[in-house]
Design a protein around this motif. Structure first.
Motif, PDB file in Angstrom:
ATOM      1  N   ALA A  49       0.530  -1.085   0.243  1.00 47.78           N
ATOM      2  CA  ALA A  49      -0.142  -0.202  -0.120  1.00 47.78           C
ATOM      3  C   ALA A  49       0.819   1.156   0.011  1.00 47.78           C
ATOM      4  CB  ALA A  49      -0.408  -0.089   1.384  1.00 47.78           C
ATOM      5  N   ALA A  50       1.914   1.322   0.677  1.00 49.49           N
ATOM      6  CA  ALA A  50       2.752   2.609   0.811  1.00 49.49           C
ATOM      7  C   ALA A  50       3.880   2.646  -0.405  1.00 49.49           C
ATOM      8  CB  ALA A  50       3.993   1.984   1.320  1.00 49.49           C
ATOM      9  N   ILE A  51       3.734   1.572  -1.538  1.00 56.03           N
ATOM     10  CA  ILE A  51       4.239   1.835  -2.904  1.00 56.03           C
ATOM     11  C   ILE A  51       3.589   2.498  -3.313  1.00 56.03           C
ATOM     12  CG2 ILE A  51       4.759   0.598  -4.713  1.00 56.03           C
ATOM     13  CD1 ILE A  51       6.340  -1.083  -2.480  1.00 56.03           C
ATOM     14  N   ILE A  52       2.005   1.560  -4.101  1.00 51.70           N
ATOM     15  CA  ILE A  52       0.934   1.885  -4.207  1.00 51.70           C
ATOM     16  C   ILE A  52       1.090   3.508  -4.091  1.00 51.70           C
ATOM     17  CG2 ILE A  52      -1.363   2.315  -4.714  1.00 51.70           C
ATOM     18  CD1 ILE A  52      -0.999  -1.282  -4.713  1.00 51.70           C
ATOM     19  N   SER A  53       0.945   3.714  -2.117  1.00 49.26           N
ATOM     20  CA  SER A  53       0.368   5.673  -2.250  1.00 49.26           C
ATOM     21  C   SER A  53       0.825   6.620  -2.939  1.00 49.26           C
ATOM     22  CB  SER A  53       0.240   5.218  -0.655  1.00 49.26           C
ATOM     23  OG  SER A  53      -0.138   6.587  -0.306  1.00 49.26           O
ATOM     24  N   PHE A  54       2.977   5.710  -3.102  1.00 49.80           N
ATOM     25  CA  PHE A  54       3.431   6.732  -3.680  1.00 49.80           C
ATOM     26  C   PHE A  54       3.632   7.058  -4.802  1.00 49.80           C
ATOM     27  CE2 PHE A  54       7.400   7.537  -5.398  1.00 49.80           C
ATOM     28  CZ  PHE A  54       8.224   8.670  -4.441  1.00 49.80           C
ATOM     29  N   ILE A  55       3.309   6.190  -5.485  1.00 51.55           N
ATOM     30  CA  ILE A  55       3.512   6.374  -6.876  1.00 51.55           C
ATOM     31  C   ILE A  55       1.806   6.901  -7.284  1.00 51.55           C
ATOM     32  CG2 ILE A  55       2.850   5.309  -8.299  1.00 51.55           C
ATOM     33  CD1 ILE A  55       4.423   2.783  -8.092  1.00 51.55           C
ATOM     34  N   GLU A  56       0.599   7.022  -6.596  1.00 56.28           N
ATOM     35  CA  GLU A  56      -0.782   7.639  -6.653  1.00 56.28           C
ATOM     36  C   GLU A  56      -0.339   9.046  -6.791  1.00 56.28           C
ATOM     37  OE1 GLU A  56      -3.718   9.427  -4.721  1.00 56.28           O
ATOM     38  OE2 GLU A  56      -2.766   8.237  -3.908  1.00 56.28           O
ATOM     39  N   GLU A  57       0.252   9.693  -5.811  1.00 60.27           N
ATOM     40  CA  GLU A  57       0.901  11.032  -4.510  1.00 60.27           C
ATOM     41  C   GLU A  57       1.820  11.679  -6.017  1.00 60.27           C
ATOM     42  OE1 GLU A  57      -1.167  12.856  -3.371  1.00 60.27           O
ATOM     43  OE2 GLU A  57      -2.166  11.150  -3.096  1.00 60.27           O
ATOM     44  N   PRO A  60       1.643  12.537 -11.647  1.00 64.62           N
ATOM     45  CA  PRO A  60       0.245  13.739 -11.734  1.00 64.62           C
ATOM     46  C   PRO A  60      -1.745  13.621 -12.266  1.00 64.62           C
ATOM     47  CG  PRO A  60       2.010  14.611 -12.984  1.00 64.62           C
ATOM     48  CD  PRO A  60       2.201  13.044 -12.356  1.00 64.62           C
ATOM     49  N   PHE A  61      -2.462  14.071 -11.321  1.00 64.66           N
ATOM     50  CA  PHE A  61      -3.885  13.303 -11.756  1.00 64.66           C
ATOM     51  C   PHE A  61      -3.876  12.363 -11.088  1.00 64.66           C
ATOM     52  CE2 PHE A  61      -2.795  15.707 -15.245  1.00 64.66           C
ATOM     53  CZ  PHE A  61      -3.189  17.235 -15.539  1.00 64.66           C
ATOM     54  N   LEU A  62      -3.569  11.388 -10.887  1.00 66.02           N
ATOM     55  CA  LEU A  62      -4.068  10.488  -9.081  1.00 66.02           C
ATOM     56  C   LEU A  62      -3.924  11.010  -8.520  1.00 66.02           C
ATOM     57  CD1 LEU A  62      -1.153   7.419 -10.828  1.00 66.02           C
ATOM     58  CD2 LEU A  62      -3.786   8.015 -11.447  1.00 66.02           C
ATOM     59  N   ASP A  63      -4.001  12.436  -7.958  1.00 67.13           N
ATOM     60  CA  ASP A  63      -4.102  12.286  -6.167  1.00 67.13           C
ATOM     61  C   ASP A  63      -5.414  12.439  -5.747  1.00 67.13           C
ATOM     62  OD1 ASP A  63      -1.744  13.441  -7.020  1.00 67.13           O
ATOM     63  OD2 ASP A  63      -1.845  15.903  -6.266  1.00 67.13           O
TER      64      ASP A  63
END
Length: 89
Positions: A49-57, A60-63
């Motif tokens: 989840a941390a990796i996904i959260s990092f990538i998502e943030e 751009p536009f996945l915030d």
């Protein structure tokens, strides 16, 4: 209030912080959100989840994806029997 609902409120607040559309904030928030995710959710699920959260943030536009809240739902609704064994945040 139960710890699990406090974690839900914190997850919603963190997702709202992540939505703020300030480009410079993403540079700071992306690694911080990954770190916070590992502290809130232990084990392999927390790391993924941390990796996904990092990538998502960072992308751009996945915030707008509520990663913390989705992880809470996964942990306490779909995977609730395993959560009771994991040390709480």
């Amino acid at each position: 209030m139960n710890k699990k609902y406090k974690k839900l409120i914190l997850s919603i607040v963190l997702d709202i912080i992540g939505i703020i559309p300030i480009p410079f904030l993403d540079v700071i928030w992306a690694p911080l959100s990954g770190y916070l995710m590992t502290k809130m959710y232990k084990g392999k699920q927390g790391k993924v989840a941390a990796i996904i959260s990092f990538i998502e943030e960072a992308v751009p536009f996945l915030d707008v994806v509520p990663t913390f809240t989705i992880m809470w739902i996964y942990s306490y609704v779909f995977n609730k029997e395993k959560v009771e064994k994991i040390i709480e945040f």
